[in-house]
Motif scaffolding. Structure first.
Motif, PDB file in Angstrom:
ATOM      1  N   THR A  43      48.231  73.141  30.223  1.00  0.00           N
ATOM      2  CA  THR A  43      48.012  71.708  30.021  1.00  0.00           C
ATOM      3  C   THR A  43      49.314  71.103  29.490  1.00  0.00           C
ATOM      4  O   THR A  43      50.029  71.746  28.730  1.00  0.00           O
ATOM      5  CB  THR A  43      46.881  71.445  29.002  1.00  0.00           C
ATOM      6  OG1 THR A  43      47.198  72.085  27.764  1.00  0.00           O
ATOM      7  CG2 THR A  43      45.541  71.983  29.527  1.00  0.00           C
ATOM      8  N   ALA A  44      49.586  69.891  29.892  1.00  0.00           N
ATOM      9  CA  ALA A  44      50.808  69.216  29.439  1.00  0.00           C
ATOM     10  C   ALA A  44      50.701  68.890  27.957  1.00  0.00           C
ATOM     11  O   ALA A  44      49.608  68.876  27.369  1.00  0.00           O
ATOM     12  CB  ALA A  44      51.027  67.939  30.247  1.00  0.00           C
ATOM     13  N   PHE A  45      51.836  68.682  27.344  1.00  0.00           N
ATOM     14  CA  PHE A  45      51.836  68.258  25.948  1.00  0.00           C
ATOM     15  C   PHE A  45      51.031  66.969  25.794  1.00  0.00           C
ATOM     16  O   PHE A  45      51.109  66.063  26.624  1.00  0.00           O
ATOM     17  CB  PHE A  45      53.269  68.010  25.446  1.00  0.00           C
ATOM     18  CG  PHE A  45      54.094  69.255  25.312  1.00  0.00           C
ATOM     19  CD1 PHE A  45      53.709  70.281  24.444  1.00  0.00           C
ATOM     20  CD2 PHE A  45      55.261  69.422  26.045  1.00  0.00           C
ATOM     21  CE1 PHE A  45      54.485  71.421  24.315  1.00  0.00           C
ATOM     22  CE2 PHE A  45      56.041  70.553  25.917  1.00  0.00           C
ATOM     23  CZ  PHE A  45      55.646  71.570  25.055  1.00  0.00           C
ATOM     24  N   THR A  46      50.254  66.911  24.716  1.00  0.00           N
ATOM     25  CA  THR A  46      49.496  65.689  24.434  1.00  0.00           C
ATOM     26  C   THR A  46      50.470  64.589  23.998  1.00  0.00           C
ATOM     27  O   THR A  46      51.608  64.876  23.606  1.00  0.00           O
ATOM     28  CB  THR A  46      48.473  65.915  23.315  1.00  0.00           C
ATOM     29  OG1 THR A  46      49.188  66.164  22.093  1.00  0.00           O
ATOM     30  CG2 THR A  46      47.566  67.104  23.637  1.00  0.00           C
ATOM     31  N   PRO A  47      50.033  63.314  24.025  1.00  0.00           N
ATOM     32  CA  PRO A  47      50.923  62.240  23.537  1.00  0.00           C
ATOM     33  C   PRO A  47      51.401  62.479  22.106  1.00  0.00           C
ATOM     34  O   PRO A  47      52.560  62.200  21.787  1.00  0.00           O
ATOM     35  CB  PRO A  47      50.051  60.988  23.644  1.00  0.00           C
ATOM     36  CG  PRO A  47      49.105  61.289  24.768  1.00  0.00           C
ATOM     37  CD  PRO A  47      48.802  62.768  24.642  1.00  0.00           C
ATOM     38  N   GLU A  48      50.531  62.986  21.225  1.00  0.00           N
ATOM     39  CA  GLU A  48      50.945  63.215  19.840  1.00  0.00           C
ATOM     40  C   GLU A  48      51.969  64.349  19.771  1.00  0.00           C
ATOM     41  O   GLU A  48      52.963  64.257  19.030  1.00  0.00           O
ATOM     42  CB  GLU A  48      49.726  63.541  18.969  1.00  0.00           C
ATOM     43  CG  GLU A  48      50.071  63.609  17.483  1.00  0.00           C
ATOM     44  CD  GLU A  48      48.843  63.805  16.609  1.00  0.00           C
ATOM     45  OE1 GLU A  48      48.954  63.611  15.383  1.00  0.00           O
ATOM     46  OE2 GLU A  48      47.768  64.155  17.159  1.00  0.00           O
ATOM     47  N   GLN A  49      51.748  65.419  20.559  1.00  0.00           N
ATOM     48  CA  GLN A  49      52.725  66.501  20.587  1.00  0.00           C
ATOM     49  C   GLN A  49      54.067  66.013  21.145  1.00  0.00           C
ATOM     50  O   GLN A  49      55.135  66.361  20.627  1.00  0.00           O
ATOM     51  CB  GLN A  49      52.186  67.659  21.441  1.00  0.00           C
ATOM     52  CG  GLN A  49      51.069  68.462  20.797  1.00  0.00           C
ATOM     53  CD  GLN A  49      50.527  69.522  21.733  1.00  0.00           C
ATOM     54  OE1 GLN A  49      50.397  69.298  22.944  1.00  0.00           O
ATOM     55  NE2 GLN A  49      50.206  70.693  21.180  1.00  0.00           N
ATOM     56  N   THR A  50      54.003  65.193  22.192  1.00  0.00           N
ATOM     57  CA  THR A  50      55.226  64.664  22.783  1.00  0.00           C
ATOM     58  C   THR A  50      56.005  63.827  21.779  1.00  0.00           C
ATOM     59  O   THR A  50      57.240  63.895  21.701  1.00  0.00           O
ATOM     60  CB  THR A  50      54.886  63.824  24.025  1.00  0.00           C
ATOM     61  OG1 THR A  50      54.190  64.639  24.970  1.00  0.00           O
ATOM     62  CG2 THR A  50      56.157  63.272  24.673  1.00  0.00           C
ATOM     63  N   GLU A  51      55.284  63.022  20.988  1.00  0.00           N
ATOM     64  CA  GLU A  51      55.960  62.200  19.985  1.00  0.00           C
ATOM     65  C   GLU A  51      56.631  63.083  18.935  1.00  0.00           C
ATOM     66  O   GLU A  51      57.760  62.797  18.496  1.00  0.00           O
ATOM     67  CB  GLU A  51      54.942  61.271  19.315  1.00  0.00           C
ATOM     68  CG  GLU A  51      55.486  60.452  18.157  1.00  0.00           C
ATOM     69  CD  GLU A  51      56.599  59.502  18.562  1.00  0.00           C
ATOM     70  OE1 GLU A  51      57.315  59.012  17.674  1.00  0.00           O
ATOM     71  OE2 GLU A  51      56.761  59.251  19.777  1.00  0.00           O
ATOM     72  N   TRP A  52      55.972  64.193  18.552  1.00  0.00           N
ATOM     73  CA  TRP A  52      56.589  65.093  17.581  1.00  0.00           C
ATOM     74  C   TRP A  52      57.802  65.809  18.168  1.00  0.00           C
ATOM     75  O   TRP A  52      58.802  66.020  17.489  1.00  0.00           O
ATOM     76  CB  TRP A  52      55.559  66.107  17.064  1.00  0.00           C
ATOM     77  CG  TRP A  52      54.956  65.603  15.782  1.00  0.00           C
ATOM     78  CD1 TRP A  52      53.899  64.770  15.635  1.00  0.00           C
ATOM     79  CD2 TRP A  52      55.430  65.891  14.468  1.00  0.00           C
ATOM     80  NE1 TRP A  52      53.677  64.505  14.315  1.00  0.00           N
ATOM     81  CE2 TRP A  52      54.605  65.188  13.571  1.00  0.00           C
ATOM     82  CE3 TRP A  52      56.470  66.670  13.962  1.00  0.00           C
ATOM     83  CZ2 TRP A  52      54.781  65.243  12.195  1.00  0.00           C
ATOM     84  CZ3 TRP A  52      56.644  66.734  12.594  1.00  0.00           C
ATOM     85  CH2 TRP A  52      55.817  66.028  11.720  1.00  0.00           C
ATOM     86  N   LEU A  53      57.706  66.190  19.435  1.00  0.00           N
ATOM     87  CA  LEU A  53      58.870  66.797  20.078  1.00  0.00           C
ATOM     88  C   LEU A  53      60.036  65.803  20.143  1.00  0.00           C
ATOM     89  O   LEU A  53      61.200  66.186  19.988  1.00  0.00           O
ATOM     90  CB  LEU A  53      58.505  67.264  21.486  1.00  0.00           C
ATOM     91  CG  LEU A  53      57.541  68.467  21.546  1.00  0.00           C
ATOM     92  CD1 LEU A  53      57.072  68.687  22.972  1.00  0.00           C
ATOM     93  CD2 LEU A  53      58.201  69.730  20.996  1.00  0.00           C
ATOM     94  N   ARG A  54      59.709  64.526  20.352  1.00  0.00           N
ATOM     95  CA  ARG A  54      60.757  63.509  20.346  1.00  0.00           C
ATOM     96  C   ARG A  54      61.413  63.398  18.973  1.00  0.00           C
ATOM     97  O   ARG A  54      62.644  63.277  18.853  1.00  0.00           O
ATOM     98  CB  ARG A  54      60.164  62.149  20.743  1.00  0.00           C
ATOM     99  CG  ARG A  54      61.223  61.053  20.884  1.00  0.00           C
ATOM    100  CD  ARG A  54      60.598  59.686  20.996  1.00  0.00           C
ATOM    101  NE  ARG A  54      59.890  59.323  19.767  1.00  0.00           N
ATOM    102  CZ  ARG A  54      60.510  58.891  18.652  1.00  0.00           C
ATOM    103  NH1 ARG A  54      61.824  58.762  18.629  1.00  0.00           N
ATOM    104  NH2 ARG A  54      59.815  58.586  17.584  1.00  0.00           N
TER     105      ARG A  54
END
Length: 925
Positions: free
Chosen positions: A862-873
């Motif tokens: 599964t792709a990174f969730t929006p919250e995970q993506t924001e943390w990766l950013r």
């Protein structure tokens, strides 16, 4: 004699000089004089050192201390106040005495007890009895009137910047701040602003008399003309019909004048007893001060008591408030109001950093008050390299003063540099080639459609140099005496020549040394040629200011008939490297003179939004606005959604304002509950705020219709430019002559990298990769930054980036952005040939992050969730500023504010360490 007795002896002398009769209490005779100072006057709390009587009424008290107690006078204020509130023997009135003094033989402080929040201030000496009597009879003090009696400002006929300046000044005066600085760009109307404030102080605050202080007679004449022309918004009469304005001369100050215009040199002479050389008023005060005998100090002058003026307005205050002249400002008990376009650190310090208005050159260009400028460089071989005269060569020898020549042999080999030109050596060929290059550039490239030479001002080194230039100009242009004239202090008809230069067809070219270098308004000027270097930043800014004045089409055509519209710019021609010899506070907004407007518009639409691109586009839009006619202006405004073309340009400039960016970043941080000050703002916060502001300012240019309308309007005004090669000049054109230095800087950095590759971790990282990709840390980059900052390189990231931009401009991106420490990584990779282009490290990290996250999303179930993506950013942003990320880094800044390591572990679990390792490897190396 005791120290106390010595101090009292001096106090007695100062009282007598101010018109007081000093008496012992035992010999009291209140009818002996209008003002009587009684020593040791008894009160119910003990004898007061002095009680002051005016017309038999007690009005004040003096507490005397020995000289050594000067630093304790403020502590003595409570004792003075006690006597002022005590009951005086034989006095029926029990009201407190209003006027309180503390004095030693050297220092005097004064408090008016009737002021709002009474505050003591140092004064030069004592006030005259009639002054205290008049003050005592007034229902309110000046400081109370400044706080309570000033009505709202009527802004009719005022620019926004002028309204802000007058309002800020009045707020400062209402707060009883004794010194205030108005910083307004040249051409923004400082004198008009000051006259507006003076009018209101006279009419509403009840000021008795105001001194308008200048440092040359010419500036005094200009100020007087502006007072005569000024009509206030609430009265149909001119200022001089309402109030008596005097230009102070040998007769002294007119007691019936409400405004006195004087040079500071004349005031100094009156207060010091120094004989005034009338010619000294024609030369800037800073230059005169060097010739005045040291040690002559200002003393009390009965004909000019310290209370003569309520306010002193100091024009061009950046150059007339120091050293010798400061004594004049220390003498008068008055509010000091400084006017300057180019204040320096000393100016800010003198005015206690109380800047009540600040209007920059860039603001004035954006508002259409002033015009921008472009820099054209001319370099000749002799200017750059000098030359040598061999021994026994027959040449002219000329006397500097008389200009008398003799034909004789040189005695020795004489090598000279460009700096020696026109001082110890004159090379007519160098002067001719510079002037010929200017003529060619003006006629073929800068103003190709003009039939007459644009009004041009040439700055010469000396009076003799000016003579040489005048003769050469007349020869090269094939014109008579009227075409080119000298305007210097030695020229007897200088004022008449200056008036003609400002208003008539001839002269077309004026040559000066200092006389019209500052403060003189010549609106039609379109070319400034520097044939002298200037070391003073403020002075250089003032000299440039001669060309910034805007002028409408009709005004320009009165003196330059073939001009095709309003004045939209001026050209600064640099023939001596003056632009590179110091850092100027203003800058040319035209950073990319060779890039077409169409390309700039498309670049912005395609997200190329570095400072250079945006500044250049802003300058073009502001300039275009001055050229547009009604229909074209309306078409652009319709395409932009109602935004005028000038406002489009102003929005770009304001988006890049570093102060506004910092304030917006602070507001954002505080709105998020993050405690910040300007000193603790993170680079990421500043960058994000800048990007948001720039995005908003650039949004209209996304519309193809707007870009098309702007380009169409420009084509309607376009002129053909004939490019002509000059073969007598080493360099003539836009850009920088410092390319050789930039190449040396780039080569030195590359050599350093090779020589120290085994010593510094950051260098070792790149020379040995891919085997040590995980070794790069911010500490290693810091170590490298410190190493290149030491001799012999003495480089900063900014300077190194600028050198690459000059040498390999096509491969360098982000030139106008603020550099980060981690940009050294980008510089290293580019220097080592690992990257084909040099761009900010953060841009590389962003690009690689996009690729990295896309690949990971493709591999995961599964792709990174929006919250995970924001943390990766957020993790990516930390890497961009620190080169790596580890568990400990979650304790810092925004990561900690979002929940830190605990939050990140909750989102990613055991996968977190692997993600960090991958990002460290792929985003940095």
């Amino acid at each position: 004699m005791t120290p106390e007795a010595q101090a009292r002896q001096v106090i007695d002398e100062r009282l007598r000089a101010a018109g007081w009769q000093v008496q012992d209490y035992a010999q009291l005779n209140l009818s002996a004089a209008p003002g009587v100072a009684v020593r040791e006057y008894p009160t119910d709390t003990g004898p007061a050192d002095y009680v002051l009587f005016v017309n038999r009424e007690a009005v004040g008290v003096i507490e005397a201390k020995r000289d050594e107690a000067g630093e304790q006078l403020v502590v003595t204020e409570s004792q003075t106040e006690r006597y002022a509130h005590s009951r005086l023997k034989w006095r029926a009135n029990s009201l407190p005495l209003p006027f309180l003094f503390e004095a030693t033989g050297q220092l005097t402080r004064f408090t008016d007890g009737r002021d709002p929040a009474p505050r003591s201030r140092e004064v030069f000496s004592f006030f005259r009895p009639e002054t205290l009597g008049a003050w005592a009879a007034q229902p309110a003090t000046l400081r109370r009137r400044l706080r309570d009696a000033m009505p709202p400002l009527a802004s009719r006929n005022l620019r926004d910047c002028q309204t802000a300046a007058v309002t800020g000044l009045e707020q400062s005066l209402a707060a009883n701040r004794p010194r205030a600085l108005i910083h307004m760009a040249t051409g923004a109307g400082k004198t008009f602003t000051a006259i507006t404030a003076v009018y209101r102080l006279l009419k509403f605050a009840g000021a008795r008399r105001i001194l308008f202080l200048v440092d040359t007679r010419n500036l005094g004449k200009q100020a007087h003309q502006e007072f005569m022309a000024y009509t206030p918004p609430d009265d149909g009469r001119t200022f001089t019909e309402l109030y008596n304005v005097q230009r102070v001369g040998s007769a002294g100050v007119d007691r019936h004048a409400q405004v006195c215009i004087s040079t500071i040199q004349r005031m100094y002479a009156a207060l010091s007893g120094e004989a005034l050389d009338e010619s000294a008023e024609d030369i800037p005060a800073a230059d005169v001060a060097r010739a005045v005998k040291p040690g002559r100090v200002v003393g009390y002058a009965a004909e000019l008591p310290i209370e003569t003026f309520d306010f002193v307005v100091i024009d061009e205050c950046h150059r007339s408030i120091y050293n010798l002249w400061k004594q004049v400002l220390d003498y008068f008990d008055a509010f000091l109001i400084g006017l300057s376009a180019t204040p320096d650190k000393r100016t800010y310090g003198f005015f206690s950093e109380n800047v009540v208005a600040e209007y920059s050159y860039e603001d004035s260009v954006a508002d259409g008050v002033n015009v921008g400028y472009d820099v054209w460089e001319i370099v000749t071989d002799i200017t750059r390299q000098g030359a040598e005269l061999k021994a026994r060569e027959w040449v002219d020898h000329r006397d500097r003063q008389t200009r008398k020549k003799r034909w004789a042999e040189t005695e020795d080999d004489t090598a000279y540099t460009g700096k020696d030109l026109d001082r110890s050596v004159v090379n007519p060929s160098q002067i001719r080639h510079v002037l010929q290059a200017m003529k060619t550039a003006v006629e073929t490239k800068l103003f190709p459609g003009r039939r007459e030479m644009p009004k041009t001002l040439i700055f010469a080194k000396t009076d003799s140099h000016a003579d040489d230039i005048v003769q050469a100009v007349r020869e090269i242009y094939g014109q008579g005496n009227a075409f080119c004239r000298k305007v210097t202090y030695s020229e007897k008809q200088a004022d008449a020549v200056l008036t003609a230069f400002r208003n008539d067809y001839a002269p077309r070219i004026a040559v000066t040394v200092d006389m019209i270098a500052t403060g003189t308004d010549v609106k039609p000027l379109e070319v400034l040629l520097f044939m002298r270097d200037v070391r003073s930043r403020g002075y250089y800014e003032q000299m440039k200011g001669r060309g910034v004045r805007s002028l409408d089409a009709n005004g320009l055509r009165k003196v330059s008939a073939s001009a095709d519209g309003a004045k939209t710019r001026f050209i600064l021609i640099d023939a001596v490297g003056v632009e590179k010899s110091l850092k100027t506070e203003s800058r040319s907004l035209e950073q990319k003179p060779g890039v077409p407007l169409k390309d700039l518009l498309h670049a912005v639409a395609l997200n190329q939004r570095d400072d250079d691109t945006l500044l250049t586009l802003a300058n073009r839009l502001v300039r275009l606005d001055k050229q547009l006619e009604g229909k074209a202006r309306a078409r652009i405004e319709k395409a932009s959604g109602g935004i005028p073309v000038r406002e489009l340009g102003k929005a770009l400039l304001h988006a890049l304002d570093p102060d506004a960016i910092a304030q917006a970043a602070l507001a954002t941080a505080r709105a998020q509950g993050i405690s910040r000050s300007e000193d603790t703002l993170l680079p990421d916060e500043i960058r994000a705020t800048r990007e948001a502001r720039v995005a908003a300012a650039c949004a209209p240019f996304d519309a193809p219709e707007l870009r098309e309308q702007i380009e169409h309007a420009r084509r309607e005004r376009e002129q053909l430019i004939d490019h002509v090669n000059l073969d007598t000049v080493a360099f003539s054109g836009f850009g920088a002559q410092a390319e050789d230095e930039a190449r040396r800087t780039v080569q030195a950095f590359a050599d350093f990298a090779k020589a120290h590759k085994d010593e510094l971790a950051a260098l070792s990282f790149f020379y040995q990769q891919p085997y040590q990709r995980r070794a790069l840390t911010v500490e290693a980059i810091q170590e490298l930054a410190e190493a290149i900052a030491r001799p012999p390189l003495m480089l900063t990231t900014d300077r190194l980036w600028a050198a690459y931009a000059r040498v390999q401009a096509a491969q360098v991106k982000g030139t106008g952005l603020q550099r980060q420490l981690t940009d050294l990584v980008a510089l290293l990779r580019f220097a080592l040939g690992l990257d084909a282009e040099l761009k900010p490290f953060a841009d590389t990290v962003n690009q690689r992050f996009a690729d990295w996250i896309w690949r990971h999303n493709g591999r995961r179930a599964t792709a990174f969730t929006p919250e995970q993506t924001e943390w990766l950013r957020l993790m990516k942003e930390h890497i961009a500023s620190s080169c790596s990320i580890a568990r400990d880094d979650f304790d810092y800044a925004e990561l900690a504010a979002r929940g830190g390591l605990q939050k990140a572990w909750g989102l990613f679990g055991e996968e977190l360490d692997g993600l960090m390792a991958g990002m460290n490897e792929e985003l940095v190396a």
